[in-house]
Write an enzyme that holds these catalytic residues in place. Sequence first.
Site, mmCIF file in Angstrom:
data_model
loop_
_atom_site.group_PDB
_atom_site.id
_atom_site.type_symbol
_atom_site.label_atom_id
_atom_site.label_comp_id
_atom_site.label_asym_id
_atom_site.label_seq_id
_atom_site.Cartn_x
_atom_site.Cartn_y
_atom_site.Cartn_z
ATOM 1 N N ASP A 1 -17.825 33.320 10.101
ATOM 2 C CA ASP A 1 -16.398 33.556 9.859
ATOM 3 C C ASP A 1 -16.141 35.057 9.688
ATOM 4 O OD1 ASP A 1 -13.778 32.762 9.336
ATOM 5 O OD2 ASP A 1 -14.118 32.501 7.183
ATOM 6 N N ASP B 1 -13.656 39.656 14.106
ATOM 7 C CA ASP B 1 -12.300 39.932 13.627
ATOM 8 C C ASP B 1 -12.050 41.432 13.691
ATOM 9 O OD1 ASP B 1 -9.941 40.325 12.376
ATOM 10 O OD2 ASP B 1 -10.499 39.393 10.468
ATOM 11 N N GLY C 1 -6.608 33.036 0.231
ATOM 12 C CA GLY C 1 -6.508 32.921 -1.230
ATOM 13 C C GLY C 1 -5.380 31.973 -1.626
ATOM 14 N N GLY D 1 -6.351 30.698 6.309
ATOM 15 C CA GLY D 1 -5.578 30.639 5.061
ATOM 16 C C GLY D 1 -5.023 29.257 4.786
HETATM 17 P P1 13P Z 1 -8.330 30.117 2.424
HETATM 18 O O1 13P Z 1 -9.461 30.676 1.611
HETATM 19 O O2 13P Z 1 -7.016 30.728 2.073
HETATM 20 O O3 13P Z 1 -8.304 28.630 2.448
HETATM 21 O O4 13P Z 1 -8.611 30.595 3.931
HETATM 22 C C1 13P Z 1 -9.885 30.408 4.475
HETATM 23 C C2 13P Z 1 -10.016 31.072 5.784
HETATM 24 O O5 13P Z 1 -9.056 31.291 6.489
HETATM 25 C C3 13P Z 1 -11.371 31.439 6.214
HETATM 26 O O6 13P Z 1 -11.393 32.104 7.415
#
Ligand code: 13P
Length: 283
Positions: A82, A104, A180, A208
Amino acid sequence: MNTKTLKELLREADEGGYAINAFNFTDVWDMLSIVEAAEEEKAPVILMAHPENFSQESLGMCGAMALQAAREASVPVILHLDHSNSIDVCKAAVDYGFPSVMIDASSQPLAENIRRVKAVVDYAHSAGVHVEAEMGRIKGGGIEGGYYGNDFLAQVSDCVALVEETGVDCLAVGIGTAHGFYTEKPELNFKRLEEINNAVSVPLVLHGGTGVPREDVQKGIKLGLNKINVGTCIAATYMNSMRDELVKFGDNAFTIDIVGPVKERIKAVVKEWIGVCMSAGKA
Ligand code: 13P
Protein backbone atom coordinates in the site's frame (compact mmCIF):
# COMPACT_ATOMS: atom_id res chain seq x y z
CA MET A 1 -5.40 -22.01 -2.47
CA ASN A 2 -6.31 -19.06 -4.71
CA THR A 3 -5.33 -19.24 -8.34
CA LYS A 4 -7.08 -16.03 -9.44
CA THR A 5 -5.13 -12.85 -10.08
CA LEU A 6 -6.16 -9.47 -8.71
CA LYS A 7 -7.00 -8.40 -12.27
CA GLU A 8 -9.50 -11.27 -12.53
CA LEU A 9 -10.94 -10.58 -9.09
CA LEU A 10 -11.45 -6.89 -9.87
CA ARG A 11 -13.05 -7.72 -13.22
CA GLU A 12 -15.44 -10.16 -11.53
CA ALA A 13 -16.28 -7.50 -8.93
CA ASP A 14 -16.97 -4.96 -11.66
CA GLU A 15 -19.25 -7.35 -13.53
CA GLY A 16 -20.95 -8.53 -10.34
CA GLY A 17 -21.65 -5.07 -8.86
CA TYR A 18 -19.54 -5.46 -5.70
CA ALA A 19 -16.05 -4.41 -4.56
CA ILE A 20 -13.03 -6.24 -3.18
CA ASN A 21 -12.16 -5.18 0.37
CA ALA A 22 -8.54 -4.22 1.01
CA PHE A 23 -7.50 -4.07 4.67
CA ASN A 24 -4.26 -2.78 6.18
CA PHE A 25 -2.51 -5.19 8.52
CA THR A 26 0.48 -4.79 10.79
CA ASP A 27 1.31 -8.23 12.16
CA VAL A 28 0.25 -11.85 12.27
CA TRP A 29 -2.79 -11.30 14.52
CA ASP A 30 -4.64 -8.63 12.59
CA MET A 31 -3.62 -10.34 9.34
CA LEU A 32 -5.09 -13.69 10.45
CA SER A 33 -8.25 -11.98 11.69
CA ILE A 34 -8.78 -10.49 8.22
CA VAL A 35 -8.17 -13.83 6.48
CA GLU A 36 -10.40 -15.81 8.88
CA ALA A 37 -13.25 -13.30 8.53
CA ALA A 38 -12.96 -13.45 4.73
CA GLU A 39 -13.00 -17.26 4.85
CA GLU A 40 -16.07 -17.30 7.07
CA GLU A 41 -17.84 -14.87 4.69
CA LYS A 42 -16.48 -16.64 1.59
CA ALA A 43 -15.20 -13.31 0.31
CA PRO A 44 -12.06 -12.55 -1.71
CA VAL A 45 -9.84 -10.12 0.18
CA ILE A 46 -6.71 -7.99 -0.20
CA LEU A 47 -4.12 -7.75 2.61
CA MET A 48 -2.32 -4.41 2.51
CA ALA A 49 1.15 -3.97 3.98
CA HIS A 50 1.95 -0.33 4.65
CA PRO A 51 5.54 0.97 4.28
CA GLU A 52 5.41 2.41 7.82
CA ASN A 53 5.42 -1.18 9.06
CA PHE A 54 8.81 -1.78 7.52
CA SER A 55 10.48 0.44 10.11
CA GLN A 56 9.71 -2.35 12.61
CA GLU A 57 9.53 -5.52 10.49
CA SER A 58 11.21 -6.18 7.17
CA LEU A 59 9.32 -6.00 3.89
CA GLY A 60 10.37 -9.56 3.14
CA MET A 61 9.18 -10.93 6.49
CA CYS A 62 5.88 -9.08 6.30
CA GLY A 63 5.36 -10.33 2.75
CA ALA A 64 6.36 -13.92 3.48
CA MET A 65 3.89 -14.14 6.36
CA ALA A 66 0.99 -12.87 4.25
CA LEU A 67 1.97 -14.97 1.22
CA GLN A 68 1.87 -18.07 3.39
CA ALA A 69 -1.54 -17.05 4.78
CA ALA A 70 -2.74 -16.62 1.18
CA ARG A 71 -1.48 -20.10 0.27
CA GLU A 72 -3.31 -21.63 3.23
CA ALA A 73 -6.57 -19.69 2.78
CA SER A 74 -9.75 -21.20 1.38
CA VAL A 75 -10.64 -17.90 -0.37
CA PRO A 76 -8.63 -15.66 -2.72
CA VAL A 77 -6.22 -13.57 -0.60
CA ILE A 78 -4.02 -11.07 -2.44
CA LEU A 79 -1.01 -9.42 -0.79
CA HIS A 80 -0.62 -5.77 -1.76
CA LEU A 81 1.98 -3.09 -1.00
CA ASP A 82 0.00 0.00 0.00
CA HIS A 83 1.06 3.63 -0.66
CA SER A 84 4.71 3.26 -1.45
CA ASN A 85 6.20 6.49 -2.75
CA SER A 86 9.47 4.71 -3.51
CA ILE A 87 10.15 3.00 -6.83
CA ASP A 88 12.84 0.93 -5.12
CA VAL A 89 10.48 -0.34 -2.39
CA CYS A 90 7.94 -1.30 -5.07
CA LYS A 91 10.64 -3.20 -6.97
CA ALA A 92 11.77 -4.92 -3.76
CA ALA A 93 8.18 -5.98 -3.07
CA VAL A 94 7.95 -7.43 -6.58
CA ASP A 95 11.17 -9.35 -5.90
CA TYR A 96 9.72 -10.68 -2.64
CA GLY A 97 6.72 -12.06 -4.50
CA PHE A 98 4.05 -9.44 -3.76
CA PRO A 99 1.42 -9.94 -6.50
CA SER A 100 0.30 -6.29 -6.27
CA VAL A 101 2.02 -2.97 -5.46
CA MET A 102 0.97 0.67 -5.25
CA ILE A 103 3.27 3.47 -6.34
CA ASP A 104 1.84 6.66 -4.88
CA ALA A 105 3.38 9.66 -6.63
CA SER A 106 0.21 11.73 -6.31
CA SER A 107 2.09 14.49 -4.47
CA GLN A 108 4.17 15.04 -7.63
CA PRO A 109 3.32 16.99 -10.79
CA LEU A 110 1.59 14.87 -13.44
CA ALA A 111 4.72 14.27 -15.56
CA GLU A 112 6.69 13.01 -12.54
CA ASN A 113 3.76 10.90 -11.34
CA ILE A 114 3.65 9.31 -14.81
CA ARG A 115 7.43 8.76 -14.85
CA ARG A 116 7.43 6.98 -11.48
CA VAL A 117 4.35 4.88 -12.24
CA LYS A 118 5.82 3.86 -15.61
CA ALA A 119 9.09 2.80 -13.95
CA VAL A 120 7.18 0.56 -11.53
CA VAL A 121 4.80 -0.77 -14.20
CA ASP A 122 7.70 -1.76 -16.48
CA TYR A 123 9.39 -3.68 -13.67
CA ALA A 124 6.23 -5.16 -12.13
CA HIS A 125 4.59 -6.26 -15.36
CA SER A 126 7.65 -8.20 -16.40
CA ALA A 127 7.01 -10.28 -13.25
CA GLY A 128 3.22 -10.43 -13.75
CA VAL A 129 2.61 -8.05 -10.82
CA HIS A 130 -0.44 -5.75 -10.65
CA VAL A 131 0.17 -2.00 -10.14
CA GLU A 132 -2.02 0.69 -8.56
CA ALA A 133 -1.33 4.42 -8.92
CA GLU A 134 -3.03 7.49 -7.46
CA MET A 135 -4.44 10.65 -8.97
CA GLY A 136 -5.72 13.54 -6.93
CA ARG A 137 -5.02 13.47 -3.19
CA ILE A 138 -6.42 11.50 -0.27
CA LYS A 139 -6.96 13.98 2.52
CA GLY A 140 -6.09 13.65 6.19
CA GLY A 141 -3.06 12.34 8.05
CA GLY A 142 -1.87 9.36 10.02
CA ILE A 143 0.56 6.74 8.88
CA GLU A 144 -0.78 6.90 5.32
CA GLY A 145 0.72 10.38 4.94
CA GLY A 146 -0.85 13.78 5.19
CA TYR A 147 -2.61 16.18 2.85
CA TYR A 148 -4.67 19.02 4.23
CA GLY A 149 -5.15 21.23 1.17
CA ASN A 150 -8.26 21.79 -0.94
CA ASP A 151 -6.76 20.74 -4.26
CA PHE A 152 -7.56 17.05 -3.72
CA LEU A 153 -9.93 16.32 -6.59
CA ALA A 154 -8.57 14.03 -9.33
CA GLN A 155 -8.73 15.68 -12.77
CA VAL A 156 -10.27 13.54 -15.51
CA SER A 157 -7.69 14.47 -18.17
CA ASP A 158 -4.83 13.65 -15.73
CA CYS A 159 -6.34 10.23 -15.01
CA VAL A 160 -6.62 9.53 -18.75
CA ALA A 161 -3.02 10.61 -19.38
CA LEU A 162 -1.66 8.55 -16.49
CA VAL A 163 -3.52 5.40 -17.47
CA GLU A 164 -2.72 5.70 -21.18
CA GLU A 165 0.95 6.55 -20.74
CA THR A 166 1.78 4.01 -18.07
CA GLY A 167 -0.43 0.97 -18.63
CA VAL A 168 -1.18 0.95 -14.88
CA ASP A 169 -3.72 -1.68 -13.77
CA CYS A 170 -5.90 0.28 -11.34
CA LEU A 171 -6.23 3.82 -10.09
CA ALA A 172 -6.90 5.35 -6.68
CA VAL A 173 -8.81 8.59 -7.10
CA GLY A 174 -9.04 11.60 -4.82
CA ILE A 175 -12.77 12.35 -4.65
CA GLY A 176 -13.04 13.73 -1.13
CA THR A 177 -12.16 10.84 1.18
CA ALA A 178 -9.53 11.13 3.92
CA HIS A 179 -7.25 8.74 5.73
CA GLY A 180 -7.89 8.33 9.46
CA PHE A 181 -11.08 9.10 11.41
CA TYR A 182 -13.29 11.82 9.92
CA THR A 183 -13.88 14.88 12.02
CA GLU A 184 -16.92 15.76 9.88
CA LYS A 185 -19.10 13.83 7.44
CA PRO A 186 -17.11 13.08 4.25
CA GLU A 187 -18.43 14.76 1.10
CA LEU A 188 -17.70 12.50 -1.86
CA ASN A 189 -17.71 13.94 -5.36
CA PHE A 190 -19.73 11.24 -7.15
CA LYS A 191 -19.99 13.31 -10.32
CA ARG A 192 -16.21 13.31 -10.69
CA LEU A 193 -16.04 9.60 -9.92
CA GLU A 194 -18.54 8.90 -12.71
CA GLU A 195 -16.63 11.14 -15.14
CA ILE A 196 -13.35 9.36 -14.40
CA ASN A 197 -15.00 5.95 -14.69
CA ASN A 198 -16.41 6.90 -18.10
CA ALA A 199 -13.00 8.15 -19.26
CA VAL A 200 -10.71 5.29 -18.19
CA SER A 201 -11.14 1.54 -18.43
CA VAL A 202 -9.13 0.48 -15.35
CA PRO A 203 -10.77 -0.38 -12.00
CA LEU A 204 -10.99 2.54 -9.56
CA VAL A 205 -9.99 2.44 -5.90
CA LEU A 206 -11.41 4.27 -2.88
CA HIS A 207 -8.92 5.11 -0.14
CA GLY A 208 -9.88 6.32 3.32
CA GLY A 209 -12.75 3.86 3.78
CA THR A 210 -13.01 4.15 7.59
CA GLY A 211 -16.00 6.32 8.44
CA VAL A 212 -17.47 6.61 4.93
CA PRO A 213 -21.20 5.83 5.27
CA ARG A 214 -22.38 2.48 3.87
CA GLU A 215 -24.73 4.13 1.34
CA ASP A 216 -21.90 6.33 -0.01
CA VAL A 217 -19.57 3.34 -0.45
CA GLN A 218 -22.30 1.41 -2.24
CA LYS A 219 -23.17 4.37 -4.47
CA GLY A 220 -19.45 4.64 -5.31
CA ILE A 221 -19.33 0.93 -6.18
CA LYS A 222 -22.21 1.46 -8.63
CA LEU A 223 -20.26 4.34 -10.20
CA GLY A 224 -17.04 2.37 -10.77
CA LEU A 225 -15.18 1.67 -7.51
CA ASN A 226 -13.93 -1.94 -7.45
CA LYS A 227 -11.48 -1.87 -4.51
CA ILE A 228 -12.23 -0.28 -1.13
CA ASN A 229 -9.31 0.45 1.22
CA VAL A 230 -9.90 0.28 4.97
CA GLY A 231 -7.22 0.68 7.63
CA THR A 232 -7.88 2.95 10.60
CA CYS A 233 -10.87 1.07 12.01
CA ILE A 234 -8.87 -2.18 11.90
CA ALA A 235 -5.90 -0.64 13.73
CA ALA A 236 -8.11 1.08 16.32
CA THR A 237 -10.13 -2.07 16.97
CA TYR A 238 -6.92 -4.08 17.32
CA MET A 239 -5.31 -1.70 19.81
CA ASN A 240 -8.46 -0.94 21.81
CA SER A 241 -9.42 -4.58 22.20
CA MET A 242 -5.83 -5.45 23.13
CA ARG A 243 -5.99 -2.83 25.89
CA ASP A 244 -9.37 -4.13 27.09
CA GLU A 245 -8.17 -7.73 27.22
CA LEU A 246 -4.94 -6.78 28.99
CA VAL A 247 -6.87 -4.85 31.62
CA LYS A 248 -9.21 -7.83 32.08
CA PHE A 249 -6.34 -10.34 32.29
CA GLY A 250 -4.07 -8.36 34.62
CA ASP A 251 -0.29 -8.58 34.75
CA ASN A 252 2.05 -10.94 32.96
CA ALA A 253 -0.17 -12.08 30.09
CA PHE A 254 1.25 -14.13 27.25
CA THR A 255 0.08 -12.89 23.83
CA ILE A 256 -1.83 -16.12 23.36
CA ASP A 257 -3.80 -15.54 26.60
CA ILE A 258 -5.55 -12.48 25.17
CA VAL A 259 -5.41 -12.68 21.39
CA GLY A 260 -8.51 -14.87 20.88
CA PRO A 261 -11.11 -12.21 21.82
CA VAL A 262 -8.98 -9.53 20.14
CA LYS A 263 -9.17 -11.43 16.85
CA GLU A 264 -12.93 -11.87 17.20
CA ARG A 265 -13.41 -8.11 17.51
CA ILE A 266 -11.26 -7.40 14.46
CA LYS A 267 -13.14 -10.10 12.54
CA ALA A 268 -16.46 -8.42 13.36
CA VAL A 269 -15.24 -5.16 11.80
CA VAL A 270 -13.92 -6.98 8.73
CA LYS A 271 -17.23 -8.81 8.29
CA GLU A 272 -19.16 -5.57 8.52
CA TRP A 273 -17.03 -4.13 5.70
CA ILE A 274 -17.48 -7.25 3.60
CA GLY A 275 -21.21 -6.59 3.98
CA VAL A 276 -20.78 -2.97 2.91
CA CYS A 277 -18.82 -4.02 -0.20
CA MET A 278 -21.29 -6.87 -0.94
CA SER A 279 -18.47 -9.37 -1.51
CA ALA A 280 -19.73 -12.17 0.79
CA GLY A 281 -20.14 -15.43 -1.12
CA LYS A 282 -18.10 -14.15 -4.09
CA ALA A 283 -14.92 -16.17 -3.40
P1 13P B 1 -8.45 4.49 6.38
O1 13P B 1 -7.29 4.22 7.31
O2 13P B 1 -8.95 5.89 6.48
O3 13P B 1 -9.52 3.46 6.48
O4 13P B 1 -7.84 4.37 4.90
C1 13P B 1 -7.05 3.26 4.58
C2 13P B 1 -6.43 3.41 3.25
O5 13P B 1 -6.91 4.11 2.39
C3 13P B 1 -5.20 2.65 3.00
O6 13P B 1 -4.65 2.89 1.77
